[in-house]
Scaffold this active site. Sequence first.
Site, PDB file in Angstrom:
ATOM      1  N   VAL A   1    -127.385  47.971 -83.596  1.00 30.96           N
ATOM      2  CA  VAL A   1    -128.652  46.301 -83.330  1.00 30.96           C
ATOM      3  C   VAL A   1    -129.781  47.538 -83.450  1.00 30.96           C
ATOM      4  O   VAL A   1    -130.892  47.552 -83.408  1.00 30.96           O
ATOM      5  CB  VAL A   1    -128.556  45.745 -82.695  1.00 30.96           C
ATOM      6  CG1 VAL A   1    -129.996  45.551 -81.673  1.00 30.96           C
ATOM      7  CG2 VAL A   1    -128.142  44.559 -82.419  1.00 30.96           C
ATOM      8  N   ARG A   2    -129.956  48.377 -82.450  1.00 31.76           N
ATOM      9  CA  ARG A   2    -130.546  49.751 -81.804  1.00 31.76           C
ATOM     10  C   ARG A   2    -131.098  50.480 -83.028  1.00 31.76           C
ATOM     11  O   ARG A   2    -132.506  50.837 -82.906  1.00 31.76           O
ATOM     12  CB  ARG A   2    -130.792  49.930 -80.322  1.00 31.76           C
ATOM     13  CG  ARG A   2    -130.401  48.983 -79.324  1.00 31.76           C
ATOM     14  CD  ARG A   2    -130.162  49.834 -77.882  1.00 31.76           C
ATOM     15  NE  ARG A   2    -130.612  48.689 -77.203  1.00 31.76           N
ATOM     16  CZ  ARG A   2    -130.231  48.912 -75.613  1.00 31.76           C
ATOM     17  NH1 ARG A   2    -129.602  49.726 -75.194  1.00 31.76           N
ATOM     18  NH2 ARG A   2    -130.199  47.795 -74.816  1.00 31.76           N
TER      19      ARG A   2
ATOM     20  N   ARG B   1    -109.405  35.303 -87.384  1.00 29.98           N
ATOM     21  CA  ARG B   1    -109.104  35.618 -88.895  1.00 29.98           C
ATOM     22  C   ARG B   1    -108.790  34.564 -89.484  1.00 29.98           C
ATOM     23  O   ARG B   1    -109.043  33.305 -88.864  1.00 29.98           O
ATOM     24  CB  ARG B   1    -107.225  36.059 -88.557  1.00 29.98           C
ATOM     25  CG  ARG B   1    -107.101  37.383 -87.551  1.00 29.98           C
ATOM     26  CD  ARG B   1    -105.412  37.313 -87.494  1.00 29.98           C
ATOM     27  NE  ARG B   1    -105.030  37.806 -85.739  1.00 29.98           N
ATOM     28  CZ  ARG B   1    -105.265  39.608 -85.897  1.00 29.98           C
ATOM     29  NH1 ARG B   1    -105.776  40.135 -86.734  1.00 29.98           N
ATOM     30  NH2 ARG B   1    -104.973  40.293 -84.558  1.00 29.98           N
TER      31      ARG B   1
ATOM     32  N   ASP C   1    -104.332  49.918 -83.190  1.00 27.26           N
ATOM     33  CA  ASP C   1    -103.638  50.377 -83.624  1.00 27.26           C
ATOM     34  C   ASP C   1    -103.639  51.775 -84.205  1.00 27.26           C
ATOM     35  O   ASP C   1    -102.782  52.594 -84.203  1.00 27.26           O
ATOM     36  CB  ASP C   1    -103.525  49.767 -85.194  1.00 27.26           C
ATOM     37  CG  ASP C   1    -102.813  48.148 -84.687  1.00 27.26           C
ATOM     38  OD1 ASP C   1    -102.603  47.722 -83.238  1.00 27.26           O
ATOM     39  OD2 ASP C   1    -103.129  46.680 -85.541  1.00 27.26           O
TER      40      ASP C   1
ATOM     41  N   ALA D   1     -91.771  59.754 -72.151  1.00 23.92           N
ATOM     42  CA  ALA D   1     -90.572  58.745 -72.258  1.00 23.92           C
ATOM     43  C   ALA D   1     -89.584  60.015 -72.913  1.00 23.92           C
ATOM     44  O   ALA D   1     -89.089  60.657 -73.693  1.00 23.92           O
ATOM     45  CB  ALA D   1     -91.075  58.237 -73.274  1.00 23.92           C
TER      46      ALA D   1
ATOM     47  N   VAL E   1    -102.511  42.382 -72.740  1.00 26.79           N
ATOM     48  CA  VAL E   1    -103.766  43.899 -72.159  1.00 26.79           C
ATOM     49  C   VAL E   1    -104.021  45.201 -72.345  1.00 26.79           C
ATOM     50  O   VAL E   1    -104.994  45.159 -72.096  1.00 26.79           O
ATOM     51  CB  VAL E   1    -102.259  44.458 -70.490  1.00 26.79           C
ATOM     52  CG1 VAL E   1    -101.543  44.828 -70.968  1.00 26.79           C
ATOM     53  CG2 VAL E   1    -102.978  44.906 -68.865  1.00 26.79           C
TER      54      VAL E   1
HETATM   55  P1  ADP Z   1    -107.499  43.343 -88.602  1.00 29.54           P
HETATM   56  O1  ADP Z   1    -109.139  43.622 -89.392  1.00 29.54           O
HETATM   57  O2  ADP Z   1    -107.696  43.781 -87.551  1.00 29.54           O
HETATM   58  O3  ADP Z   1    -106.660  44.726 -89.570  1.00 29.54           O
HETATM   59  P2  ADP Z   1    -106.633  40.925 -90.203  1.00 29.54           P
HETATM   60  O4  ADP Z   1    -105.485  41.824 -90.885  1.00 29.54           O
HETATM   61  O5  ADP Z   1    -105.804  39.726 -89.878  1.00 29.54           O
HETATM   62  O6  ADP Z   1    -107.283  42.232 -89.008  1.00 29.54           O
HETATM   63  O7  ADP Z   1    -107.442  40.843 -91.100  1.00 29.54           O
HETATM   64  C1  ADP Z   1    -108.796  40.162 -90.391  1.00 29.54           C
HETATM   65  C2  ADP Z   1    -109.706  39.412 -90.880  1.00 29.54           C
HETATM   66  O8  ADP Z   1    -110.071  40.147 -92.331  1.00 29.54           O
HETATM   67  C3  ADP Z   1    -108.702  37.910 -91.952  1.00 29.54           C
HETATM   68  O9  ADP Z   1    -108.261  37.004 -90.705  1.00 29.54           O
HETATM   69  C4  ADP Z   1    -109.620  38.048 -93.159  1.00 29.54           C
HETATM   70  O10 ADP Z   1    -110.330  36.892 -93.013  1.00 29.54           O
HETATM   71  C5  ADP Z   1    -110.019  39.384 -93.749  1.00 29.54           C
HETATM   72  N1  ADP Z   1    -109.721  39.764 -94.834  1.00 29.54           N
HETATM   73  C6  ADP Z   1    -108.038  40.647 -94.697  1.00 29.54           C
HETATM   74  N2  ADP Z   1    -107.593  40.450 -95.473  1.00 29.54           N
HETATM   75  C7  ADP Z   1    -108.651  40.341 -97.281  1.00 29.54           C
HETATM   76  C8  ADP Z   1    -108.696  40.237 -98.429  1.00 29.54           C
HETATM   77  N3  ADP Z   1    -107.235  40.663 -99.015  1.00 29.54           N
HETATM   78  N4  ADP Z   1    -109.478  40.199 -98.794  1.00 29.54           N
HETATM   79  C9  ADP Z   1    -110.832  39.374 -97.680  1.00 29.54           C
HETATM   80  N5  ADP Z   1    -110.507  39.261 -96.571  1.00 29.54           N
HETATM   81  C10 ADP Z   1    -109.022  39.809 -95.954  1.00 29.54           C
HETATM   82  O1  F6P Z   2    -104.424  45.083 -85.011  1.00 33.04           O
HETATM   83  C1  F6P Z   2    -104.052  45.022 -83.256  1.00 33.04           C
HETATM   84  C2  F6P Z   2    -103.332  43.978 -82.678  1.00 33.04           C
HETATM   85  O2  F6P Z   2    -103.442  44.435 -81.720  1.00 33.04           O
HETATM   86  C3  F6P Z   2    -102.037  44.285 -83.447  1.00 33.04           C
HETATM   87  O3  F6P Z   2    -101.635  45.882 -82.364  1.00 33.04           O
HETATM   88  C4  F6P Z   2    -100.863  43.079 -83.256  1.00 33.04           C
HETATM   89  O4  F6P Z   2    -100.208  43.359 -83.637  1.00 33.04           O
HETATM   90  C5  F6P Z   2    -102.051  42.219 -83.119  1.00 33.04           C
HETATM   91  O5  F6P Z   2    -102.960  42.844 -82.957  1.00 33.04           O
HETATM   92  C6  F6P Z   2    -102.033  40.792 -82.419  1.00 33.04           C
HETATM   93  O6  F6P Z   2    -102.519  39.770 -82.779  1.00 33.04           O
HETATM   94  P1  F6P Z   2    -102.972  38.483 -82.274  1.00 33.04           P
HETATM   95  O7  F6P Z   2    -104.121  38.938 -81.501  1.00 33.04           O
HETATM   96  O8  F6P Z   2    -103.067  37.890 -83.340  1.00 33.04           O
HETATM   97  O9  F6P Z   2    -101.799  37.929 -82.275  1.00 33.04           O
END
Ligand code: ADP
Ligand code: F6P
Length: 322
Positions: A24-25, A72, A127, A186, A253
């Site tokens: 934004v800034r 999501r 991750d 660990a 957490v």
């Molecule tokens: P992260 O971005 O943390 O990996 P997700 O895998 O749940 O988390 O993806 C987040 C969001 O990105 C999904 O809920 C969806 O809206 C969008 N997304 C994921 N895969 C696709 C894809 N193949 N095409 C378009 N949008 C996607």
């Molecule tokens: O991608 C981040 C993450 O915290 C992963 O480590 C974990 O598997 C997943 O998201 C958990 O997703 P949710 O918050 O939808 O349970």
Amino acid sequence: MKRIAVMTSGGDAPGMNAAIRAVVRTAISKDVDVYGIRRAYTGLIAGDFERLTNREVSGILQRGGTILQTARNDQFKTIEGQKRGLRRLNEMGIEGLVVIGGDGSLTGALALHNLKFPVIGIPGSIDNDIWGTNMSIGVDTALNTILDAIDKLRDTASSHERAFLIEAMGRNCGYLAVMSGILGGAEIILTPERPMELEEIAIALDDAYTRGKSHAIAVIAEGAKYKINEVAEYIEKHHQIGFEVRMTILGHVQRGGSPTAFDRLLATRLGVNAVEHLLSGATGVMVGLDGREISTVPLEEVVSKQRRITDSYFEMADFLSR
Ligand code: ADP
Ligand code: F6P
């Protein structure tokens, strides 16, 4: 470009707010208006946009989570959903977008780029599984949270002469487990990358007992071949180890809390760079940390590869646990 938008998507990560603030800034300093899209692709499809000025991003640098919220959304995985999102951007007169999120979110960003909309990605996920960056926003904070927990669990483990099984997040990636395992001392670390059998785990914990240790710690990645409860049940049924066993699932957490200095700096640098690249005409790329520099990587490459843990970390973990 006179008007851009920013969103956070997928799992939240500490430092996302610092990235929003920087986006934004930086844009405002270049006379570009910024809109925040609420709840990721869900808000994009619904047209949930909010004008962000310097004031809206005041006092958020140190806050975990994301002020734009996240979600999501499966609809955005379809071409209909993507076109609906594109239409909303056009209706609002938005000319470029910054997407902060994990590999799924960056796949969504690539879809918009393929529809000819200018997009830049920023890696945000605890991750550390995103290709094209040494570190993603949130990883360092999550790692510190896990270490804090391991240190505390060791205190009680040692007092009672117990073995603790500790589950760390990371979806299909063992990065958080490996790093927290090495840095938390660990005895054994279970990851999806290096599968091992239940017996090996039990032997490693028992070995710590016979060598005279007052406690033993196993860090188990959530994506490992065996779930934490399977490991605990196996040990209870089939193996007499010297220690009593307890288990702790750290859970969400790990996703919260105030970002560390490292995450604030990374998020700030990536946010500034993302806007500079967008305004200079770049699209379809992610900004990432490459050594000490920020560089760009094509989103196509980012989403088709997965960041790997260097083999030497596994070897190191092995001999340092003795
Ligand atoms: P992260 O971005 O943390 O990996 P997700 O895998 O749940 O988390 O993806 C987040 C969001 O990105 C999904 O809920 C969806 O809206 C969008 N997304 C994921 N895969 C696709 C894809 N193949 N095409 C378009 N949008 C996607
Ligand atoms: O991608 C981040 C993450 O915290 C992963 O480590 C974990 O598997 C997943 O998201 C958990 O997703 P949710 O918050 O939808 O349970």
